[in-house]
Design an enzyme around this catalytic site. Structure first.
Site, mmCIF file in Angstrom:
data_model
loop_
_atom_site.group_PDB
_atom_site.id
_atom_site.type_symbol
_atom_site.label_atom_id
_atom_site.label_comp_id
_atom_site.label_asym_id
_atom_site.label_seq_id
_atom_site.Cartn_x
_atom_site.Cartn_y
_atom_site.Cartn_z
ATOM 1 N N LYS A 293 0.825 -1.210 0.000
ATOM 2 C CA LYS A 293 0.000 0.000 0.000
ATOM 3 C C LYS A 293 0.864 1.267 0.000
ATOM 4 O O LYS A 293 0.615 2.201 -0.756
ATOM 5 C CB LYS A 293 -0.875 -0.020 1.252
ATOM 6 C CG LYS A 293 -2.219 0.547 1.053
ATOM 7 C CD LYS A 293 -3.118 0.195 2.238
ATOM 8 C CE LYS A 293 -2.377 0.389 3.543
ATOM 9 N NZ LYS A 293 -3.196 0.819 4.648
ATOM 10 N N ARG B 151 -12.588 3.001 9.038
ATOM 11 C CA ARG B 151 -12.495 1.612 9.503
ATOM 12 C C ARG B 151 -13.878 1.047 9.809
ATOM 13 O O ARG B 151 -14.026 -0.159 9.979
ATOM 14 C CB ARG B 151 -11.655 1.541 10.787
ATOM 15 C CG ARG B 151 -10.197 1.841 10.560
ATOM 16 C CD ARG B 151 -9.404 0.543 10.487
ATOM 17 N NE ARG B 151 -7.980 0.794 10.529
ATOM 18 C CZ ARG B 151 -7.168 0.649 9.484
ATOM 19 N NH1 ARG B 151 -7.658 0.261 8.319
ATOM 20 N NH2 ARG B 151 -5.893 0.881 9.604
ATOM 21 N N ARG C 273 10.333 -9.102 4.804
ATOM 22 C CA ARG C 273 10.547 -7.737 5.291
ATOM 23 C C ARG C 273 11.086 -7.766 6.723
ATOM 24 O O ARG C 273 11.932 -6.976 7.094
ATOM 25 C CB ARG C 273 9.223 -6.959 5.223
ATOM 26 C CG ARG C 273 9.365 -5.495 5.549
ATOM 27 C CD ARG C 273 8.090 -4.731 5.194
ATOM 28 N NE ARG C 273 7.136 -4.723 6.291
ATOM 29 C CZ ARG C 273 5.907 -4.171 6.217
ATOM 30 N NH1 ARG C 273 5.488 -3.615 5.094
ATOM 31 N NH2 ARG C 273 5.101 -4.185 7.251
ATOM 32 N N ARG D 34 11.038 -5.049 12.544
ATOM 33 C CA ARG D 34 9.721 -4.960 13.191
ATOM 34 C C ARG D 34 9.332 -6.331 13.721
ATOM 35 O O ARG D 34 9.236 -7.303 12.971
ATOM 36 C CB ARG D 34 8.670 -4.494 12.188
ATOM 37 C CG ARG D 34 8.594 -2.982 12.084
ATOM 38 C CD ARG D 34 7.635 -2.560 10.989
ATOM 39 N NE ARG D 34 6.252 -2.971 11.263
ATOM 40 C CZ ARG D 34 5.212 -2.486 10.583
ATOM 41 N NH1 ARG D 34 5.397 -1.606 9.624
ATOM 42 N NH2 ARG D 34 3.988 -2.884 10.871
ATOM 43 N N ARG E 61 -2.878 -10.601 11.907
ATOM 44 C CA ARG E 61 -3.073 -9.242 11.377
ATOM 45 C C ARG E 61 -3.853 -9.286 10.070
ATOM 46 O O ARG E 61 -4.721 -8.449 9.817
ATOM 47 C CB ARG E 61 -1.711 -8.570 11.135
ATOM 48 C CG ARG E 61 -1.106 -7.990 12.401
ATOM 49 C CD ARG E 61 0.374 -7.693 12.249
ATOM 50 N NE ARG E 61 0.662 -6.719 11.211
ATOM 51 C CZ ARG E 61 1.839 -6.607 10.595
ATOM 52 N NH1 ARG E 61 2.828 -7.401 10.911
ATOM 53 N NH2 ARG E 61 2.012 -5.683 9.683
#
Ligand code: IMP
Ligand code: MG
Length: 369
Positions: A193, A268, A307, A313, A325
């Site tokens: 995104k 959302r 990633r 992360r 997620r």
């Protein structure tokens, strides 16, 4: 929304409001004129509805007549040269009240004064329902003004656009704002995104509004809205939608010359989607599309693990966290997919492939909007 010929108009002044203003004018003029029996002179065509309503509300005896402005025949010039026709009555010694629907440049008023100069009237009073102060270029006194309005073209209540709109009981204003392209960008974690938003932003000159960034900015800079948001967060409560929407509204306001916006991270929920629609309507605009990058779970997991190796992360390193997620993303966005699908605004875009391939697919969607 109203369409007349090639132009779009939006509701501007309700018939209730007009009624209130006309009543106020009638009462005020009647009080000011005392025992005088005035001659009301309407300027056709635009003033027919105003004059009709006005004299019905005028509480004392009066006379009513009309005159009309006509372009000189055979004159073809961009500067409209006009003259008044229809003034046959002897008005000498009378108190004359000109009733105008609208005073714009004041050219009509100039003609009115020119004609009445020879009429030996006792008093010439000018009353106009609408007045555009920014457009007015003359010095003639306007004795009564119903409503001052911005210098934008209006229709309805006697006023027309190329013949249409005179019959409408309320007033509409021309929509002049350039058409914006506003999209809500969606994609599960790992769908790319951020990368694609960067590209869309540049290609279409859109402003990317990432709700997370907006939050962090407001809180860090201790803006009023940031402080308000923080007060909820400190109590462990969700920030109310109104606060978030106000922050987004401020961002939209800051970028009022943008070609459009990419909303990222908002809405959302259904309520938020509705609030966002309302915000865009207040900007004479709308959300044109929800664009969602669609990527298979397995591919996403693979990308995020990849990633995680370099990003550091923690939530990119654990497969079960990643899967959670993704699951959460689908459970939350399903409602919004429905919300925008019903309006024919949902566009799913295949998010598997090279960055360039996905970019081309997204462009195809945006070019259609
Ligand atoms: P003036 O520029 O004050 O002479 O106004 C000229 C005429 O233009 C008015 O009597 C109206 O007929 C027309 N006019 C001015 N502004 C508008 C508008 O916003 N909508 C429709 N007609 C208008
Ligand atoms: Mg007029």
């Amino acid at each position: 929304m109203l369409q007349l010929h090639d132009l779009k108009f939006k509701p501007f002044i309700s018939s209730e409001k007009i009624d209130e203003v006309v009543t106020r004018m009638a009462i005020q003029i009647a009080n000011d004129l005392g025992d005088e029996v005035p001659v009301f002179v309407g300027i056709l065509n635009g003033s027919f509805m105003f004059v009709s309503d006005f004299v019905k509300k005028y509480p004392k005896p009066c006379e009513v007549t009309f005159i009309k402005l006509a372009s000189y025949e055979g004159v073809k010039s961009t500067e409209d040269i006009q003259r008044l026709i229809g003034l046959t009555q002897d008005l000498s010694g009378r108190t004359v009240v000109i009733l105008e629907d609208i005073i714009d440049s004041g050219n009509t008023l100039y003609e009115v004064h020119r004609i009445f100069k020879n009429e030996k009237v006792k008093k010439l009073i000018i009353a106009t329902l609408f007045y555009k102060p920014e457009a007015y270029k003359k010095d003639f006194k306007l004795h009564y003004v119903g409503l001052e309005i911005p210098n934008k073209f209006i229709v309805g209540y006697g006023l027309d656009y190329d013949g249409l709109g005179r019959d409408l009981p309320e007033v509409y204003q021309l929509k002049t704002d350039i058409e914006m392209t506003n999209i809500v960008l969606f994609g599960p974690p790992g769908a790319g995104k951020g990368t694609q938003a960067e590209f869309l932003k540049k290609k279409y000159n859109l402003v990317h509004i990432s709700t997370g960034d907006v939050f962090r900015y407001n809180i860090k800079n201790k803006t009023d809205l940031g402080n308000l948001a923080k007060s909820y967060m400190d109590k462990g409560e969700l920030v109310p939608d109104e606060v978030t929407i106000d922050m987004l509204a401020a961002e939209v306001e800051k970028n009022s010359d943008a070609n459009g916006f990419i909303f990222d991270g908002f809405p959302r929920t259904n309520a938020q989607a509705k609030a966002l629609d309302k915000l865009m309507v207040s900007k004479d605009s709308q959300i044109n599309a929800m664009v969602a990058l669609e990527v298979d779970d397995e591919v996403l997991v693979g990308r995020l693990l990849e990633r995680g190796k370099t990003s550091g992360r923690a939530d990119d390193a654990d497969e079960s966290i990643i899967k959670n997620r993704i699951k959460e993303y689908y459970s939350k966005t399903a409602i919004l997919k429905d919300y925008y699908s019903v309006q024919d605004k949902y566009y799913g875009v295949d998010g598997v492939g090279s960055i360039d391939e996905i970019t081309i697919r997204l462009s195809e969607v945006l070019d259609k909007l």
